[in-house]
Every structure is written in C-alpha cells, then in structure tokens.
Design an enzyme around this catalytic site. Sequence first.
Site, short mmCIF file in Angstrom:
data_model
loop_
_atom_site.label_atom_id
_atom_site.label_comp_id
_atom_site.label_asym_id
_atom_site.label_seq_id
_atom_site.Cartn_x
_atom_site.Cartn_y
_atom_site.Cartn_z
N TYR A 244 38.60 5.23 3.05
CA TYR A 244 39.63 4.74 3.99
C TYR A 244 39.00 4.33 5.32
O TYR A 244 39.29 3.26 5.87
CB TYR A 244 40.65 5.87 4.19
CG TYR A 244 41.83 5.52 5.07
CD1 TYR A 244 42.88 4.75 4.58
CD2 TYR A 244 41.91 5.99 6.38
CE1 TYR A 244 43.97 4.45 5.39
CE2 TYR A 244 43.00 5.71 7.19
CZ TYR A 244 44.03 4.93 6.68
OH TYR A 244 45.12 4.64 7.49
N LYS B 135 38.97 0.66 7.11
CA LYS B 135 39.59 0.43 8.42
C LYS B 135 38.55 -0.02 9.46
O LYS B 135 38.88 -0.77 10.38
CB LYS B 135 40.31 1.69 8.89
CG LYS B 135 41.51 2.07 8.00
CD LYS B 135 42.56 0.97 7.99
CE LYS B 135 43.83 1.38 7.25
NZ LYS B 135 44.86 0.32 7.33
N ASN C 110 49.66 -4.93 7.38
CA ASN C 110 49.98 -3.50 7.51
C ASN C 110 49.79 -2.73 6.21
O ASN C 110 49.57 -1.52 6.24
CB ASN C 110 51.43 -3.37 8.00
CG ASN C 110 51.98 -1.97 7.81
OD1 ASN C 110 51.71 -1.08 8.60
ND2 ASN C 110 52.74 -1.76 6.72
N ALA D 9 56.18 -3.81 4.16
CA ALA D 9 57.22 -3.60 5.18
C ALA D 9 58.49 -2.94 4.65
O ALA D 9 59.49 -2.87 5.35
CB ALA D 9 57.57 -4.93 5.86
P1 NAP Z 1 53.13 4.34 3.90
O1 NAP Z 1 54.37 4.93 4.44
O2 NAP Z 1 52.40 5.02 2.80
O3 NAP Z 1 53.41 2.83 3.49
C1 NAP Z 1 52.40 2.04 2.95
C2 NAP Z 1 52.93 0.63 2.81
O4 NAP Z 1 51.88 -0.19 2.30
C3 NAP Z 1 54.10 0.53 1.86
O5 NAP Z 1 55.07 -0.33 2.40
C4 NAP Z 1 53.48 -0.09 0.61
O6 NAP Z 1 54.35 -0.92 -0.10
C5 NAP Z 1 52.41 -0.94 1.22
N1 NAP Z 1 51.37 -1.26 0.24
C6 NAP Z 1 50.45 -0.43 -0.31
N2 NAP Z 1 49.69 -1.11 -1.18
C7 NAP Z 1 50.14 -2.39 -1.20
C8 NAP Z 1 49.75 -3.58 -1.87
N3 NAP Z 1 48.73 -3.57 -2.74
N4 NAP Z 1 50.44 -4.72 -1.65
C9 NAP Z 1 51.47 -4.74 -0.77
N5 NAP Z 1 51.89 -3.65 -0.09
C10 NAP Z 1 51.22 -2.50 -0.30
O7 NAP Z 1 52.05 4.17 5.05
P2 NAP Z 1 52.20 3.98 6.63
O8 NAP Z 1 51.89 5.26 7.25
O9 NAP Z 1 53.46 3.27 6.96
O10 NAP Z 1 50.94 3.03 6.87
C11 NAP Z 1 51.04 1.66 7.23
C12 NAP Z 1 49.67 1.19 7.70
O11 NAP Z 1 49.28 1.98 8.83
C13 NAP Z 1 48.56 1.39 6.67
O12 NAP Z 1 47.64 0.32 6.73
C14 NAP Z 1 47.90 2.67 7.11
O13 NAP Z 1 46.56 2.76 6.68
C15 NAP Z 1 48.02 2.54 8.61
N6 NAP Z 1 47.90 3.82 9.33
C16 NAP Z 1 48.77 4.83 9.11
C17 NAP Z 1 48.62 6.04 9.80
C18 NAP Z 1 49.55 7.22 9.62
O14 NAP Z 1 49.23 8.28 10.18
N7 NAP Z 1 50.65 7.11 8.92
C19 NAP Z 1 47.56 6.18 10.69
C20 NAP Z 1 46.68 5.14 10.90
C21 NAP Z 1 46.87 3.95 10.20
P3 NAP Z 1 55.11 -0.48 -1.47
O15 NAP Z 1 55.79 0.83 -1.17
O16 NAP Z 1 56.05 -1.61 -1.70
O17 NAP Z 1 54.06 -0.37 -2.51
#
Ligand code: NAP
Length: 252
Positions: free
Chosen positions: A160, A164, A95, A18
């Site tokens: 991925y 998912k 998330n 978050a």
């Molecule tokens: P993002 O900006 O890359 O952020 C990813 C987040 O996940 C960061 O806060 C990161 O924390 C955290 N994270 C990664 N590995 C972790 C771990 N091992 N333990 C704890 N935290 C971890 O990605 P986002 O776009 O916000 O994505 C959030 C969610 O939505 C994900 O599950 C992603 O697959 C999903 N999603 C995103 C999209 C899109 O288009 N952006 C589309 C579909 C689904 P740190 O920075 O602290 O490491």
Amino acid sequence: MEEMKKELSGKVALVTGAGRGIGKAIALKLAEQGATVLVNYKGSGERALEVVSQIEETGGCAEAVCCNVADFEACGRMVEEIIAKYNRVDILVNNAGITRDNLLMRMTEEEYDSVLDTNLKGAFNTMRYLSRFFLKQRSGKIINISSVSGVLGNAGQANYSASKAGLIGLTKSVARELASRGICVNAVAPGFVDTDMTKNMPEKAREAALGTIPMNRMGRPEDIAETVAFLAGSGSDYITGQVICVDGGMAI
Ligand code: NAP
C-alpha cells in the site's frame, strides 16, 4: 432573483470509487459546488445509485459509471462513453483504492500486485485516457488520493505504501508534463479516516493509530472532501505537483 453561480457550475467531474467512503463525500461536495458528477464504482452499484439520488434530490446532476480502474482497456471504454455523452471532463479525482495488509515476509504476490494495480495503475489508466481531452481543453484539475502511508511508510503496508508513494511520483511527473497547458495535478494524503477501510482494524491497532495523531481524532471523509474541492476550484489555479496532508498532523 437569479440564483448565484456556484464555484463548479458547468464542470464535469469523474470521481473513482465514489459509491462509499471518502469518494462518496468527494462526489457530494463537488456536486454541492455545482459540478455534474460521474460516480464511478466497481462492486458497490447500489450505493453508487444512492449517491446519485442524493445529489439529484438536492438539484444536482450525477450519473453512476461502472468500471474496474485497474483494467486499462475498461478505463478507455469508460472515458470514451463519458466524452461521447458530456463532451468534456474538467475534474478527475483518482480515489479508488484498496488495502491487502501483511508483513513483507508473508505478503503474497497477489496481495502486492492487486494493491499496485488498483491504487497506482488505476490512476495511470484514467489520467492516460483523459489527458488528451484535458490538453485539448487547455484546462483541468487532477487530484490523486494518496496517503500518509505513502509519505511516511507503514509497517504491514509495504504494498500500500509503495502504491501511495508511487502515486506521489506519478502526480509530480504528470504535473510537470501538463502545467504549461493550464492543467493542475495534485495529491491529497489523508491520515486515518473513518471509513470501511479502517473500521475492521483490531482495537489495539486502532488505539495505536490514534496515538500517532496530534489532533487526537480520526479524520472524517468530509475533511478530505473539503481539500479536494479546494484543489478542484479556481482558488488553487497556481498550485500544481503538491501533496497536501489532511491528517490531523500525523506527518508533521
Ligand atoms: P473504502 O471505504 O474502502 O472505499 C474504497 C473505494 O474504492 C470504494 O468506493 C471502492 O468501490 C473503490 N474501489 C476499490 N477498487 C476499485 C476498482 N478496482 N475500481 C473502481 N473502484 C474501486 O476506502 P476509503 O477509506 O474511502 O478510501 C478512499 C481512498 O482514500 C483510497 O484510495 C484510500 O487508499 C485512501 N485513503 C484512505 C484512508 C483511510 O484512513 N480511510 C487513509 C489514507 C488514504 P466499490 O465498493 O464499488 O468496489
């Protein structure tokens, strides 16, 4: 005059990953609705603290909690510490997620395992430890952030998409297990959202992705947060085991 009670007043929410992106928008939204928010992070400590400050500045309560969700035992310790301090968790948003895109033929074992460990096992880990408390409370909302890639599949994202899609199966099974105790477990499947995850895409790939969105625009993290807030609130008390696509029509 007495202040109006907010939808999530008195609730404690844990949002993984978050410190930035979609998770940050979810944390801010749940706090706006009155929840005390535990802002989980792995590497983005400073950004998680900024989210906490932002929530506190508007009169809310939040705390940053460091934990690698892929680590089963570390999740156990995080949950223990949260319960010791707050004595409850009402809302869990899984998330945290990563991508390591590659074509199947070139995909390394590390690329496959790391994505499955974070995106799928991470959600298992937190649910596994928290379910005991949800069951004791006889209430709770679990929201897993999946993806349209898990619904439709996506070339270059076998790892991925598997994680998912797996998360959807995990959501439905846990929903069936916990339903009789008043615990709702749902998934949100975002489409193509403007965050760090998508910002480094090559221009051609971005244009191609945009072309698949009937609404013709990328999603905003806030679009996802609105749906999560609905699933965290009492308005969704009779909804469980569902996957809600928030994707501008991509998965139609
Ligand atoms: P993002 O900006 O890359 O952020 C990813 C987040 O996940 C960061 O806060 C990161 O924390 C955290 N994270 C990664 N590995 C972790 C771990 N091992 N333990 C704890 N935290 C971890 O990605 P986002 O776009 O916000 O994505 C959030 C969610 O939505 C994900 O599950 C992603 O697959 C999903 N999603 C995103 C999209 C899109 O288009 N952006 C589309 C579909 C689904 P740190 O920075 O602290 O490491």
